[in-house]
Write a protein that holds these residues in place. Structure first.
Motif, PDB file in Angstrom:
ATOM      1  N   GLU B   1       0.845  -1.199   0.000  1.00 13.25           N
ATOM      2  CA  GLU B   1       0.000   0.000   0.000  1.00 13.25           C
ATOM      3  C   GLU B   1       0.874   1.240   0.000  1.00 13.25           C
ATOM      4  O   GLU B   1       2.002   1.209   0.489  1.00 13.25           O
ATOM      5  N   ALA B   2       0.371   2.321  -0.581  1.00 14.17           N
ATOM      6  CA  ALA B   2       1.113   3.562  -0.592  1.00 14.17           C
ATOM      7  C   ALA B   2       1.211   4.097   0.830  1.00 14.17           C
ATOM      8  O   ALA B   2       0.340   3.861   1.667  1.00 14.17           O
ATOM      9  N   GLY B   3       2.314   4.825   1.095  1.00 15.59           N
ATOM     10  CA  GLY B   3       2.520   5.366   2.430  1.00 15.59           C
ATOM     11  C   GLY B   3       1.798   6.676   2.624  1.00 15.59           C
ATOM     12  O   GLY B   3       0.995   7.106   1.794  1.00 15.59           O
ATOM     13  N   VAL B   4       2.118   7.335   3.741  1.00 15.31           N
ATOM     14  CA  VAL B   4       1.563   8.650   4.035  1.00 15.31           C
ATOM     15  C   VAL B   4       2.367   9.682   3.242  1.00 15.31           C
ATOM     16  O   VAL B   4       3.597   9.728   3.353  1.00 15.31           O
ATOM     17  N   ALA B   5       1.672  10.484   2.463  1.00 15.10           N
ATOM     18  CA  ALA B   5       2.341  11.480   1.627  1.00 15.10           C
ATOM     19  C   ALA B   5       2.257  12.849   2.293  1.00 15.10           C
ATOM     20  O   ALA B   5       1.206  13.237   2.813  1.00 15.10           O
ATOM     21  N   GLN B   6       3.370  13.564   2.281  1.00 18.13           N
ATOM     22  CA  GLN B   6       3.394  14.917   2.840  1.00 18.13           C
ATOM     23  C   GLN B   6       4.111  15.850   1.861  1.00 18.13           C
ATOM     24  O   GLN B   6       5.046  15.446   1.177  1.00 18.13           O
ATOM     25  N   SER B   7       3.658  17.094   1.860  1.00 17.27           N
ATOM     26  CA  SER B   7       4.351  18.114   1.071  1.00 17.27           C
ATOM     27  C   SER B   7       4.113  19.483   1.695  1.00 17.27           C
ATOM     28  O   SER B   7       3.107  19.680   2.402  1.00 17.27           O
ATOM     29  N   PRO B   8       5.035  20.427   1.498  1.00 15.32           N
ATOM     30  CA  PRO B   8       6.347  20.211   0.878  1.00 15.32           C
ATOM     31  C   PRO B   8       7.301  19.506   1.833  1.00 15.32           C
ATOM     32  O   PRO B   8       7.036  19.423   3.019  1.00 15.32           O
ATOM     33  N   ARG B   9       8.405  19.002   1.367  1.00 18.78           N
ATOM     34  CA  ARG B   9       9.391  18.368   2.239  1.00 18.78           C
ATOM     35  C   ARG B   9      10.174  19.415   3.021  1.00 18.78           C
ATOM     36  O   ARG B   9      10.555  19.180   4.169  1.00 18.78           O
ATOM     37  N   TYR B  10      10.415  20.537   2.397  1.00 16.78           N
ATOM     38  CA  TYR B  10      11.184  21.604   3.043  1.00 16.78           C
ATOM     39  C   TYR B  10      10.531  22.957   2.756  1.00 16.78           C
ATOM     40  O   TYR B  10      10.025  23.176   1.660  1.00 16.78           O
ATOM     41  N   LYS B  11      10.590  23.824   3.775  1.00 16.64           N
ATOM     42  CA  LYS B  11      10.048  25.164   3.599  1.00 16.64           C
ATOM     43  C   LYS B  11      10.840  26.118   4.478  1.00 16.64           C
ATOM     44  O   LYS B  11      11.048  25.847   5.671  1.00 16.64           O
ATOM     45  N   ILE B  12      11.272  27.223   3.875  1.00  9.69           N
ATOM     46  CA  ILE B  12      11.970  28.264   4.624  1.00  9.69           C
ATOM     47  C   ILE B  12      11.164  29.539   4.489  1.00  9.69           C
ATOM     48  O   ILE B  12      10.858  29.967   3.367  1.00  9.69           O
ATOM     49  N   ILE B  13      10.799  30.135   5.620  1.00  9.93           N
ATOM     50  CA  ILE B  13      10.029  31.378   5.602  1.00  9.93           C
ATOM     51  C   ILE B  13      10.602  32.323   6.631  1.00  9.93           C
ATOM     52  O   ILE B  13      11.396  31.925   7.501  1.00  9.93           O
ATOM     53  N   GLU B  14      10.195  33.570   6.566  1.00  8.42           N
ATOM     54  CA  GLU B  14      10.585  34.534   7.578  1.00  8.42           C
ATOM     55  C   GLU B  14       9.479  34.604   8.632  1.00  8.42           C
ATOM     56  O   GLU B  14       8.313  34.295   8.347  1.00  8.42           O
ATOM     57  N   LYS B  15       9.875  35.012   9.823  1.00 11.26           N
ATOM     58  CA  LYS B  15       8.878  35.106  10.891  1.00 11.26           C
ATOM     59  C   LYS B  15       7.767  36.057  10.476  1.00 11.26           C
ATOM     60  O   LYS B  15       7.978  36.994   9.707  1.00 11.26           O
ATOM     61  N   ARG B  16       6.608  35.746  10.959  1.00 13.54           N
ATOM     62  CA  ARG B  16       5.368  36.463  10.684  1.00 13.54           C
ATOM     63  C   ARG B  16       4.743  36.094   9.338  1.00 13.54           C
ATOM     64  O   ARG B  16       3.636  36.520   9.048  1.00 13.54           O
TER      65      ARG B  16
END
Lengths: 111, 113
Positions: B1-16
């Protein structure tokens, strides 16, 4: 939340030796105790679980021991291999299907 | 069976700033969890869904975090506005009702600058 803690943050073993990872828990009402393995960059992966009415359960190269008297759980890995290097978490599951995780033990396997 | 899918793998943001993470659980798994894992710590439960209903969100910082699972399948976790201390891996997990095993996705790593 529940309190699930581990005795040692890092464990180093020689390849081929047996590893023992320990865990203390606080909620005597938990139904199941579970061990997870987390490799770098991956999500935790189920290894083995034990029901609260058992004191020992064996899997492939792994054994979990449960001592309810002292609220202690341990994971034994036989003939530790380099692929066993990871962070190991114990977790407890109550009858509401809530899972609480400890802080983890990092296992380093030296070749 | 397919696993649990998540996205995005990486995210960089500034505070706020705001960010959203998506999770698709294993087919047939009615229970879905979002966990926050700060570096060097174990996963901490944020919210638990049973189908499209919330079972437990007591640890969710509701002033900035929100999550939904409108059709009882996919789920979205949102943070708005983000703080520096939100830097962590956000793990989604699913299980069959009453099952003792969680299946985790690979996680979404958030860095807040």
């Amino acid at each position: 939340g529940e309190s699930v803690g581990l005795h040692l943050p890092t464990l180093s073993v020689q390849e081929g030796d047996n590893s023992i990872i320990n865990c203390a828990y606080s909620n005597s009402a938990s139904d199941y105790f579970i061990w997870y393995k987390q490799e770098s960059g991956k999500g935790p992966q189920f290894i083995i679980d034990i029901r609260s009415n058992m004191d020992k359960r064996q899997g492939q190269r792994v054994t979990v021991l449960l001592n309810k008297t002292v609220k202690h759980l341990s994971l034994q890995i036989a003939a530790t291999q380099p692929g066993d290097s990871a962070v190991y978490f114990c977790a407890e599951n109550n009858h509401f299907n809530k899972f609480y995780f400890g802080s983890g033990t990092k296992l380093n396997v030296k070749p | 069976e397919a696993g649990v899918a998540q996205s995005p793998r990486y995210k960089i943001i500034e505070k706020r700033q705001s960010v959203a993470f998506w999770c698709n659980p294993i087919s047939g798994h009615a229970t879905l969890y979002w966990y926050q894992q700060i570096l060097g710590q174990g996963p901490k439960l944020l919210i638990q869904f049973q189908n499209n209903g919330v079972v437990d969100d007591s640890q969710l910082p509701k002033d900035r975090f929100s999550a939904e699972r409108l059709k009882g399948v996919d789920s979205t976790l949102k943070i708005q506005p983000a703080k520096l201390e939100d830097s962590a891996v956000y793990l989604c997990a699913s299980s069959r009702t009453g099952a003792n095993v969680l299946t985790f996705g690979a996680g979404s790593r958030l860095t807040v600058l």
